[in-house]
Write a protein that holds these residues in place. Structure first.
Motif, PDB file in Angstrom:
ATOM      1  N   GLU A  28       0.840  -1.212   0.000  1.00 22.68           N
ATOM      2  CA  GLU A  28       0.000   0.000   0.000  1.00 22.68           C
ATOM      3  C   GLU A  28       0.872   1.258   0.000  1.00 22.68           C
ATOM      4  N   MET A  29       2.041   1.185   0.630  1.00 27.81           N
ATOM      5  CA  MET A  29       3.001   2.319   0.593  1.00 27.81           C
ATOM      6  C   MET A  29       3.398   2.611  -0.850  1.00 27.81           C
ATOM      7  N   LEU A  30       3.739   1.560  -1.585  1.00 30.22           N
ATOM      8  CA  LEU A  30       4.149   1.749  -2.980  1.00 30.22           C
ATOM      9  C   LEU A  30       3.005   2.349  -3.794  1.00 30.22           C
ATOM     10  N   ARG A  31       1.792   1.809  -3.589  1.00 34.50           N
ATOM     11  CA  ARG A  31       0.625   2.345  -4.319  1.00 34.50           C
ATOM     12  C   ARG A  31       0.384   3.810  -3.944  1.00 34.50           C
ATOM     13  N   THR A  32       0.600   4.143  -2.662  1.00 35.89           N
ATOM     14  CA  THR A  32       0.340   5.520  -2.203  1.00 35.89           C
ATOM     15  C   THR A  32       1.381   6.483  -2.766  1.00 35.89           C
ATOM     16  N   LEU A  33       2.653   6.078  -2.779  1.00 38.17           N
ATOM     17  CA  LEU A  33       3.699   6.923  -3.370  1.00 38.17           C
ATOM     18  C   LEU A  33       3.367   7.204  -4.838  1.00 38.17           C
ATOM     19  N   GLU A  34       2.916   6.142  -5.517  1.00 37.07           N
ATOM     20  CA  GLU A  34       2.583   6.249  -6.943  1.00 37.07           C
ATOM     21  C   GLU A  34       1.375   7.166  -7.148  1.00 37.07           C
ATOM     22  N   ARG A  35       0.319   6.905  -6.383  1.00 44.06           N
ATOM     23  CA  ARG A  35      -0.940   7.645  -6.542  1.00 44.06           C
ATOM     24  C   ARG A  35      -0.767   9.130  -6.267  1.00 44.06           C
ATOM     25  N   ARG A  36       0.095   9.448  -5.291  1.00 43.76           N
ATOM     26  CA  ARG A  36       0.260  10.852  -4.898  1.00 43.76           C
ATOM     27  C   ARG A  36       1.432  11.519  -5.624  1.00 43.76           C
ATOM     28  N   ASN A  37       1.969  10.816  -6.642  1.00 40.79           N
ATOM     29  CA  ASN A  37       3.091  11.377  -7.424  1.00 40.79           C
ATOM     30  C   ASN A  37       4.200  11.862  -6.518  1.00 40.79           C
ATOM     31  N   PHE A  38       4.563  11.064  -5.537  1.00 42.26           N
ATOM     32  CA  PHE A  38       5.634  11.467  -4.624  1.00 42.26           C
ATOM     33  C   PHE A  38       6.916  11.649  -5.442  1.00 42.26           C
ATOM     34  N   PRO A  39       7.617  12.786  -5.258  1.00 41.89           N
ATOM     35  CA  PRO A  39       8.758  13.074  -6.132  1.00 41.89           C
ATOM     36  C   PRO A  39      10.008  12.274  -5.756  1.00 41.89           C
ATOM     37  N   ALA A  40       9.963  10.962  -5.994  1.00 39.23           N
ATOM     38  CA  ALA A  40      11.102  10.104  -5.682  1.00 39.23           C
ATOM     39  C   ALA A  40      11.910   9.871  -6.944  1.00 39.23           C
ATOM     40  N   LYS A  41      13.233  10.078  -6.846  1.00 36.69           N
ATOM     41  CA  LYS A  41      14.036   9.758  -8.028  1.00 36.69           C
ATOM     42  C   LYS A  41      14.314   8.266  -8.078  1.00 36.69           C
ATOM     43  N   ARG A  42      14.257   7.630  -6.911  1.00 31.01           N
ATOM     44  CA  ARG A  42      14.501   6.187  -6.870  1.00 31.01           C
ATOM     45  C   ARG A  42      13.716   5.594  -5.699  1.00 31.01           C
ATOM     46  N   VAL A  43      13.120   4.419  -5.905  1.00 29.05           N
ATOM     47  CA  VAL A  43      12.440   3.707  -4.814  1.00 29.05           C
ATOM     48  C   VAL A  43      13.072   2.331  -4.691  1.00 29.05           C
ATOM     49  N   ILE A  44      13.487   1.997  -3.473  1.00 30.17           N
ATOM     50  CA  ILE A  44      14.139   0.706  -3.226  1.00 30.17           C
ATOM     51  C   ILE A  44      13.180  -0.151  -2.396  1.00 30.17           C
ATOM     52  N   ALA A  45      12.913  -1.359  -2.856  1.00 26.83           N
ATOM     53  CA  ALA A  45      12.004  -2.270  -2.145  1.00 26.83           C
ATOM     54  C   ALA A  45      12.837  -3.269  -1.344  1.00 26.83           C
ATOM     55  N   LEU A  46      12.612  -3.296  -0.031  1.00 25.27           N
ATOM     56  CA  LEU A  46      13.384  -4.179   0.849  1.00 25.27           C
ATOM     57  C   LEU A  46      12.454  -5.119   1.609  1.00 25.27           C
ATOM     58  N   ALA A  47      12.906  -6.336   1.839  1.00 26.51           N
ATOM     59  CA  ALA A  47      12.129  -7.304   2.634  1.00 26.51           C
ATOM     60  C   ALA A  47      13.124  -8.334   3.172  1.00 26.51           C
ATOM     61  N   SER A  48      12.620  -9.430   3.712  1.00 25.90           N
ATOM     62  CA  SER A  48      13.528 -10.453   4.248  1.00 25.90           C
ATOM     63  C   SER A  48      14.066 -11.307   3.098  1.00 25.90           C
ATOM     64  N   GLU A  49      14.951 -12.220   3.425  1.00 21.97           N
ATOM     65  CA  GLU A  49      15.507 -13.050   2.349  1.00 21.97           C
ATOM     66  C   GLU A  49      14.459 -13.964   1.717  1.00 21.97           C
ATOM     67  N   ARG A  50      13.310 -14.157   2.462  1.00 20.77           N
ATOM     68  CA  ARG A  50      12.228 -14.981   1.906  1.00 20.77           C
ATOM     69  C   ARG A  50      11.764 -14.456   0.553  1.00 20.77           C
ATOM     70  N   SER A  51      11.663 -13.133   0.413  1.00 25.26           N
ATOM     71  CA  SER A  51      11.136 -12.606  -0.851  1.00 25.26           C
ATOM     72  C   SER A  51      12.164 -11.793  -1.633  1.00 25.26           C
ATOM     73  N   ALA A  52      13.432 -11.871  -1.233  1.00 26.61           N
ATOM     74  CA  ALA A  52      14.474 -11.194  -2.029  1.00 26.61           C
ATOM     75  C   ALA A  52      14.450 -11.756  -3.446  1.00 26.61           C
ATOM     76  N   GLY A  53      14.529 -10.869  -4.427  1.00 28.10           N
ATOM     77  CA  GLY A  53      14.507 -11.297  -5.832  1.00 28.10           C
ATOM     78  C   GLY A  53      13.115 -11.265  -6.442  1.00 28.10           C
ATOM     79  N   SER A  54      12.069 -11.215  -5.612  1.00 26.75           N
ATOM     80  CA  SER A  54      10.724 -11.164  -6.197  1.00 26.75           C
ATOM     81  C   SER A  54      10.465  -9.771  -6.775  1.00 26.75           C
ATOM     82  N   LYS A  55       9.447  -9.656  -7.607  1.00 21.92           N
ATOM     83  CA  LYS A  55       9.207  -8.416  -8.367  1.00 21.92           C
ATOM     84  C   LYS A  55       7.944  -7.719  -7.878  1.00 21.92           C
TER      85      LYS A  55
END
Ligand SMILES: NC(=O)c1ccc[n+]([C@@H]2O[C@H](COP(=O)([O-])OP(=O)(O)OC[C@H]3O[C@@H](n4cnc5c(N)ncnc54)[C@H](OP(=O)(O)O)[C@@H]3O)[C@@H](O)[C@H]2O)c1
Length: 332
Positions: free
Chosen positions: A16-43
């Protein structure tokens, strides 16, 4: 332009954070997605691009300006200071830092001024049930000063994360097939039921109930406000509902409260007479931003006191939206 890290990006709040950043046109030059090793590499999809999830580690925050954390309290305890030391401002959704006196606990519509004191480089996002309640009550507090709040919550399963929603859906399917429901995530059957779902706190209250007590006082900046909470989980996917009874130092009528709430920031006042099937309902609030306030009534037994029904999407205003609004204030 800022670089934003989303810690717990694969979870219910993180997505929902990603959707909210997108929806509100948050001026990010780069977004990094982090999680545990369980989902590292997923898209994950973001702004028409694909983000590859990276494993959270001590090196994850180089060059990061804002780190939005929603990966549980133990991850926040360990990694928020690391992110802050690397130069990021952390906005943390977990309970880890909320009551730290050196960490502001912020709801932008209520206490944006608290953002000036960033001693640790960490800002805490309050508990979802507390956020929607204080957004609705602050305009009334400003005029009549709240003495005591009695609140009963009806909390949605998405408040417990992705796996909890899946368990509700599985149980509904199992019951429909005449099978016994499988219980892993909840402490009892949640489908067709209402459950006390949080760890014990003190004095017979759950941890969730005590969060509402302490966080309300801190956000409102008034330790004299009494809060008497009862929290339960209901078989709803998204949207927490709250029945709230409030007494004030100055009597407040329902008509005056409606006037105050009509243009209050973040609030959508639901007007009109009581009717069966009326609003606000959690399925109507789901996937929308406002805190809906309806059924504003003069109490029949306590003159000058009010009763309200407050509903909001726990993943939006209760978590991701509030965090992104804080980030927006930081970059202004
Ligand atoms: N849901 C709500 O309404 C709500 C509201 C306010 C606050 N919060 C808080 O937000 C946090 C997340 O809640 P959620 O509902 O999104 O839970 P969730 O759906 O279970 O997601 C948890 C996320 O945290 C990640 N994670 C777990 N352990 C990790 C670790 N050791 N290192 C790195 N990443 C880790 C998971 O990654 P993997 O995919 O790798 O497992 C996943 O991305 C919790 O602290 C919760 O209390 C939730």
């Amino acid at each position: 332009m800022t670089t934003v890290a989303v810690v717990g990006a694969t979870g219910a709040v993180g997505r929902e954070m990603l959707r909210t950043l997108e929806r509100r046109n948050f001026p990010a030059k780069r977004v990094i997605a982090l999680a545990s090793e369980r989902s590292a590499g997923s898209k994950l999809d973001f702004n028409g691009k694909t983000l590859t999830v990276e494993k959270l580690g001590p090196e994850s925050f180089a060059g990061v300006d804002i780190a939005l954390f929603s990966a549980g309290a133990s991850t926040s305890k360990e990694f928020a200071p690391i992110a802050a030391a690397a130069g990021a401002v952390v906005i943390d959704n977990s309970s880890a830092w909320r009551m730290d006196p050196d960490v502001p606990l912020v709801v932008p519509e209520v206490n944006p001024g608290a953002l000036t004191a960033l001693k640790k480089g960490i800002i805490a996002n309050p508990n979802c049930s507390t956020i929607q309640m204080v957004v609705a009550l602050k305009p009334l507090h400003d005029v009549a000063r709240i003495k005591h709040i009695v609140v009963s919550t009806y909390q949605a399963t998405s408040g417990k994360g992705h796996a909890a929603v899946q368990e509700l859906k599985n149980q509904i399917a199992e019951l429909g097939q005449g099978k016994a429901p499988t219980i892993n995530v909840f402490p009892a059957q949640i489908a067709l039921n209402v459950v006390s779902d949080w760890k014990p706190g003190t004095d017979g209250y759950s941890e969730e109930e005590l969060k509402m007590v302490h966080e309300t006082k801190k956000i409102m900046g008034d330790s004299s406000i009494g809060v008497t909470p009862t929290c339960v989980r209901v078989p709803v996917v998204s949207g927490h509902s709250e029945s709230v009874h409030v007494t004030f130092h100055e009597p407040l009528s329902a008509a005056r409260a409606r006037d105050l709430l009509r243009n209050a920031p973040g609030v959508k006042l639901v007007e009109g007479e009581y009717r069966p099937g009326g609003e606000p309902q959690p399925i109507q609030a789901a996937d929308t931003d406002p805190v809906y306030v309806g059924r504003v009534r003069d109490d029949l037994a306590v003159p000058g006191a009010l009763n309200l029904w407050i509903v909001s999407d726990n993943l939006r205003k209760g978590a991701a939206l509030n965090a992104v609004q804080i980030a927006e204030l930081l970059i202004r």
